[in-house]
Scaffold this active site. Structure first.
Site, PDB file in Angstrom:
ATOM      1  N   VAL A  44       1.091  -1.190   0.313  1.00 16.90           N
ATOM      2  CA  VAL A  44      -0.355  -0.132  -0.271  1.00 16.90           C
ATOM      3  C   VAL A  44       0.385   1.546  -0.120  1.00 16.90           C
ATOM      4  O   VAL A  44       0.536   2.522  -0.914  1.00 16.90           O
ATOM      5  CB  VAL A  44      -0.703  -0.580   1.103  1.00 16.90           C
ATOM      6  CG1 VAL A  44      -1.832   1.040   0.593  1.00 16.90           C
ATOM      7  CG2 VAL A  44      -2.113  -1.038   0.868  1.00 16.90           C
ATOM      8  N   CYS A  45       2.015   1.328   1.255  1.00 17.14           N
ATOM      9  CA  CYS A  45       2.332   2.269   1.256  1.00 17.14           C
ATOM     10  C   CYS A  45       3.458   2.699  -0.415  1.00 17.14           C
ATOM     11  O   CYS A  45       3.864   4.121  -0.938  1.00 17.14           O
ATOM     12  CB  CYS A  45       3.998   2.385   2.467  1.00 17.14           C
ATOM     13  SG  CYS A  45       3.020   1.737   3.880  1.00 17.14           S
ATOM     14  N   THR A  46       3.970   1.928  -1.075  1.00 20.03           N
ATOM     15  CA  THR A  46       4.371   1.682  -2.572  1.00 20.03           C
ATOM     16  C   THR A  46       3.159   2.608  -3.289  1.00 20.03           C
ATOM     17  O   THR A  46       3.706   3.348  -4.431  1.00 20.03           O
ATOM     18  CB  THR A  46       4.903   0.222  -3.481  1.00 20.03           C
ATOM     19  OG1 THR A  46       5.635  -0.387  -2.053  1.00 20.03           O
ATOM     20  CG2 THR A  46       5.664   0.617  -4.321  1.00 20.03           C
ATOM     21  N   MET A  49       3.463   6.183  -2.148  1.00 17.93           N
ATOM     22  CA  MET A  49       4.438   7.191  -2.838  1.00 17.93           C
ATOM     23  C   MET A  49       3.770   7.585  -3.796  1.00 17.93           C
ATOM     24  O   MET A  49       4.539   8.609  -4.031  1.00 17.93           O
ATOM     25  CB  MET A  49       6.115   6.353  -2.306  1.00 17.93           C
ATOM     26  CG  MET A  49       5.619   6.072  -0.566  1.00 17.93           C
ATOM     27  SD  MET A  49       6.064   8.220  -0.145  1.00 17.93           S
ATOM     28  CE  MET A  49       6.439   7.689   1.766  1.00 17.93           C
TER      29      MET A  49
END
Length: 208
Positions: A44-46, A49
């Site tokens: 999810v973070c990828t 970002m």
């Protein structure tokens, strides 16, 4: 400490992927979109970002600087950025704060122990050029942010500040705005010579 709207955003010094910064100096005369993510090399973070990087021109148009944070190191951030760029088809240039000792995450209450003792939840802080916190949002670890809403709320805040107006639910640029009750009719006639639609004495809609 509790981060409240209208209060000065806590200042800090930190190492980032673009070098050491002092947060307030880094913001300068811009707005800031300060957001945390649970960890590098996570799915999810990828995507978050990558989406922030894809919106670089839009943020620049709004005089807004994005800056991320997780409790990983600068070295881990830098290694991860290449994955973000490749998988999200973008080039990530904004700084990511390294916070392996949780110092900044705890300062901004990004650690929610019921979620994780070491990973930050998905916090959002919109900070204005006066270094005042103007909006906060918190998402759980498993849910990515809505970047349309982040862009919308920055536009709404800036429009509100410039024109002394309030925004109705779901406001989008070009739509009618609200004349706040604190502005009496005599002053409103000067500020809004185009007039307004008075649905109720307390609900006056106008165009800007």
């Amino acid at each position: 400490m509790t981060i409240r709207i209208g209060e000065t955003a806590p200042d800090f010094d930190a190492d980032t992927t673009t070098g050491p910064i002092n947060f307030h100096e880094w913001i300068g005369s811009s707005w800031a979109f300060f957001f945390s993510h649970p960890g590098d090399f996570t799915p999810v973070c990828t995507t978050e970002m990558g989406r922030t990087a894809q919106l670089a021109e839009r943020f620049a148009e709004l005089n807004t600087k994005p800056i991320g944070l997780s409790t990983d190191s600068v070295e881990e951030h830098l290694s991860w950025i290449s994955d973000v760029n490749e998988t999200q088809n973008t080039v990530l240039r904004f700084p990511i704060v390294a916070d392996p000792d949780l110092r900044i995450a705890k300062l901004y209450e990004m650690i929610h122990p019921s979620q994780s003792e070491t990973a930050a939840v998905r916090s959002v802080f919109i900070i204005d050029p006066a270094k005042k916190v103007r909006l906060t949002m918190t998402y759980p670890l498993s849910i990515g942010r809505n970047f349309d809403e982040i862009i919308r709320v920055i536009m709404a805040l800036q429009t509100s500040d410039k024109n002394r107006v309030s925004m109705p639910a779901d406001w989008q640029p070009g739509q009618d705005v609200i004349i706040p009750p604190s502005i009496k009719n005599d002053e409103a006639k000067t500020l809004f010579p185009q007039g307004w639609n008075e649905l109720r004495p307390y609900l006056r809609m106008t165009k800007i």
